[in-house]
Design an enzyme around this catalytic site. Structure first.
Site, PDB file in Angstrom:
ATOM      1  N   GLU A 181      15.240  20.035  49.640  1.00  0.00           N
ATOM      2  CA  GLU A 181      13.927  19.695  49.120  1.00  0.00           C
ATOM      3  C   GLU A 181      13.184  18.813  50.123  1.00  0.00           C
ATOM      4  OE1 GLU A 181      15.199  19.323  44.369  1.00  0.00           O
ATOM      5  OE2 GLU A 181      14.647  17.557  45.538  1.00  0.00           O
ATOM      6  N   LYS A 183      11.440  15.615  51.418  1.00  0.00           N
ATOM      7  CA  LYS A 183      11.550  14.188  51.095  1.00  0.00           C
ATOM      8  C   LYS A 183      10.164  13.562  51.283  1.00  0.00           C
ATOM      9  CE  LYS A 183      14.236  10.007  51.929  1.00  0.00           C
ATOM     10  NZ  LYS A 183      13.103   9.116  51.657  1.00  0.00           N
ATOM     11  N   ARG A 188       8.984   5.990  44.577  1.00  0.00           N
ATOM     12  CA  ARG A 188       9.849   6.595  43.573  1.00  0.00           C
ATOM     13  C   ARG A 188       9.354   6.159  42.194  1.00  0.00           C
ATOM     14  NH1 ARG A 188      15.463   7.978  44.303  1.00  0.00           N
ATOM     15  NH2 ARG A 188      16.122   9.244  42.527  1.00  0.00           N
ATOM     16  N   GLU A 236       8.350  11.448  42.894  1.00  0.00           N
ATOM     17  CA  GLU A 236       7.745  10.614  43.924  1.00  0.00           C
ATOM     18  C   GLU A 236       6.233  10.665  43.735  1.00  0.00           C
ATOM     19  OE1 GLU A 236       8.893   8.332  47.555  1.00  0.00           O
ATOM     20  OE2 GLU A 236      10.053   9.296  45.973  1.00  0.00           O
ATOM     21  N   GLU A 335       8.825  12.889  55.029  1.00  0.00           N
ATOM     22  CA  GLU A 335       9.781  12.144  55.853  1.00  0.00           C
ATOM     23  C   GLU A 335      10.891  13.028  56.394  1.00  0.00           C
ATOM     24  OE1 GLU A 335      10.210   7.606  54.646  1.00  0.00           O
ATOM     25  OE2 GLU A 335      10.846   8.906  53.019  1.00  0.00           O
ATOM     26  N   LYS A 340      20.881  18.685  48.294  1.00  0.00           N
ATOM     27  CA  LYS A 340      21.630  18.433  47.069  1.00  0.00           C
ATOM     28  C   LYS A 340      22.600  19.569  46.781  1.00  0.00           C
ATOM     29  CE  LYS A 340      17.581  16.071  45.121  1.00  0.00           C
ATOM     30  NZ  LYS A 340      16.598  16.038  44.021  1.00  0.00           N
ATOM     31  N   LYS A 359      20.405  12.884  52.828  1.00  0.00           N
ATOM     32  CA  LYS A 359      19.020  12.858  53.303  1.00  0.00           C
ATOM     33  C   LYS A 359      18.985  12.984  54.819  1.00  0.00           C
ATOM     34  CE  LYS A 359      18.818   7.762  53.067  1.00  0.00           C
ATOM     35  NZ  LYS A 359      18.054   6.598  52.586  1.00  0.00           N
TER      36      LYS A 359
END
Length: 528
Positions: A181, A183, A188, A236, A335, A340, A359
């Site tokens: 996904e 970032k 958050r 986010e 970023e 996951k 990440k």
């Protein structure tokens, strides 16, 4: 201020006062009741009402009570006590109070088990009233059954571990299906939609952010489907240019007021990028697989351009495809990626940095890897052009096990004049007369001033090395030396983190080992 502590000032002043009548002694119940009154007071003349309640408490306070009342109001107890200590103490208290007593041969394992249970429960139900009552009525082993996730109460967000490249991801998730996904570079947020139609928004620190994002509250009715009566979303919140349909930098979002924002005054628009759902229509989903949670997320909400979107994702184990996906994420002002696992054990793990989430940021591949969130604990006076401001700062990571701050580097380069003045001004009222008993640093370090642990700075560095000067992860890699950062630079101030949420010493050790594996020729330096 001579004493350097408002608590000591309150104690000193109270000791010189004489009362005409005898006052009722304070009790824990009474103090808690008054603090709740203070927290709930709002509106016109609320400040006067709060001052009156505080004055009432101080009048009844004796001995050292004024000192700790004021420190409680400041949320700075200054006794080296962290929240983890309280949770461990609760678990231990239950074990030691068992009837009949726990056999000495089992005591250590039982203490560890009880501490683990209390910490885990607190991550999903951070309410001491509820936890203590459940402990007293049902015991520690039934705590998870009697004290669980509740709508309207924020849970600790699940966190990801850093990696240094796509090949490392493929190696760690070998023979396991996983998803990637974007970032996003924002704040958050955990959005709670209650059965009565009200909305609450919480930060990663469990702070109530509802007043900061009235536009998000307003948009809920547009992106939830009619069948949805309650939910908790993990997402986010990102600054967004709706005309150009593009994500804006984090710095734009940080310009928003923190509270009391009105819809008519909003100048920075935001978009919600949702990537997980923790609760839906009365059903908590923490123990469900990510696949299940994601399907429920997609089925229950609809995208609204510029207001609510699902995190962009792909499911692939092809190295080139993932690399291209990473490049696209960076080109769209993200970023990097969050990776996951879709394994059967891929449940949501509150307040845990899990191996199920990794990440990968855009700058991981050419330097130390993940940035570090560090706490300024001291500073050195500036000289020359920097006279009047601090010229360099001593930064520390946090050791969760020993509950101490361990020095990791000095940082003084890469600051603009404005940034240096801003950080110096921010820290001047945090100055203390001597280092805390829970600060660990080398004997050769002699800062000019010491600070309360109050701010968190995100820092990037070229690499990590073994150091005789600093104490980060001391004893983990080398029995007598710590780890330090080489060529650190400040990226930003993390206003969404508390000092005890800074990068922990265990993570520093892991980052050093990962660096050694990826750069076997890396030479350690014994100089700071």
């Amino acid at each position: 201020m001579k004493l350097g502590d408002l608590g000591l000032v309150a104690k000193s002043n109270r000791s010189t006062q004489r009362l005409m009548v005898k006052v009722t002694p304070l009790t824990v119940v009474k103090v808690l009741e008054k603090f709740r009154i203070i927290a709930k007071q709002s509106g016109k003349r609320s400040q006067d009402a709060k001052q009156g309640t505080i004055q009432e408490l101080l009048v009844c306070a004796t001995d050292c009570e004024p000192q700790y009342l004021v420190r409680l109001l400041q949320t700075k107890m200054r006794i080296g006590l962290a929240e983890q200590t309280v949770l461990v103490a609760l678990g231990h208290a239950m074990v030691y109070s068992e009837v009949p007593p726990v056999p000495s041969s089992q005591i250590q394992s039982r203490l560890e088990e009880a501490s683990k249970i209390v910490k885990q429960v607190y991550s999903v139900a951070p309410i001491y009233d509820k936890i203590v009552s459940a402990l007293l009525s049902a015991g520690v082993r039934k705590l998870s059954d009697t004290c669980c996730f509740t709508l309207g109460v924020p849970v600790g967000p699940m966190l990801a571990k850093p990696t240094k490249g796509v090949s490392e991801i493929l190696d760690k998730f070998q023979d396991t299906e996983f998803t990637c996904e974007y970032k996003y570079d924002g704040e958050r947020a955990q959005i709670h939609y209650l059965d009565n139609g009200s909305v609450e928004i919480y930060s990663r620190n469990a702070e109530r952010n509802t007043g900061k994002f009235p536009d998000v509250v307003d948009s809920v009715s547009r992106f939830k489907k009619p069948s949805v009566t309650s939910f908790v979303l993990d997402c986010e919140v990102v600054a967004y240019d709706r005309q150009k349909q593009k994500i804006l930098p984090f710095q734009v979002l940080s310009g928003r007021a923190r509270k009391g924002v009105t819809l008519s005054e909003i100048k920075v628009s935001v978009c919600i990028f949702s990537f997980d759902i923790l609760y839906l229509n009365g059903r908590q989903l923490l123990q469900e697989q990510l696949k299940v949670r994601r399907e429920l997320l997609y089925d229950s909400f609809q995208e609204v351009e510029g207001e609510f979107q699902f995190a962009t994702a792909i499911t692939s184990d092809d190295l080139e495809e993932i690399q291209k996906f990473l490049d696209n994420a960076i080109n769209q002002s993200c970023e990097g990626l969050i990776i996951k696992t879709l394994d059967r054990d891929a449940t949501y793990e509150p307040a845990k940095r899990s191996n199920n989430w990794l990440k990968l940021k855009k700058d991981y591949m050419d330097s130390v890897g993940d940035s570090l969130d560090l706490v300024p604990i001291a500073a050195f006076h500036g000289r020359g052009k920097r006279t009047g401001v601090y010229g360099a700062f001593l930064l520390a990571c946090y050791d969760e096990h020993n509950e101490e701050y361990q020095s990791i580097c000095k940082i003084g380069t890469g600051f603009s004049e404005a940034m240096l003045e801003e950080r110096s001004a921010s820290l001047r009222d945090k100055v203390i007369s001597a280092p805390k008993s829970y600060y660990r640093y080398g004997d050769t370090l002699n800062p000019d001033v010491w600070f309360e642990p109050a701010e968190v700075w995100e820092v990037k560095a070229a690499d990590l090395s073994i150091s005789p000067v600093h104490r980060a992860a001391s004893g983990v890699i080398d029995p007598n030396k710590g780890i330090s950062l080489r060529f650190p630079r400040l990226l930003r101030v993390r206003e969404d983190k508390n000092p005890d949420q800074a990068t922990c010493s265990e993570q520093v050790g892991e980052m050093y080992l990962a660096q050694k594996i990826n750069h076997s020729g890396n030479q350690d330096e014994d100089e700071d």
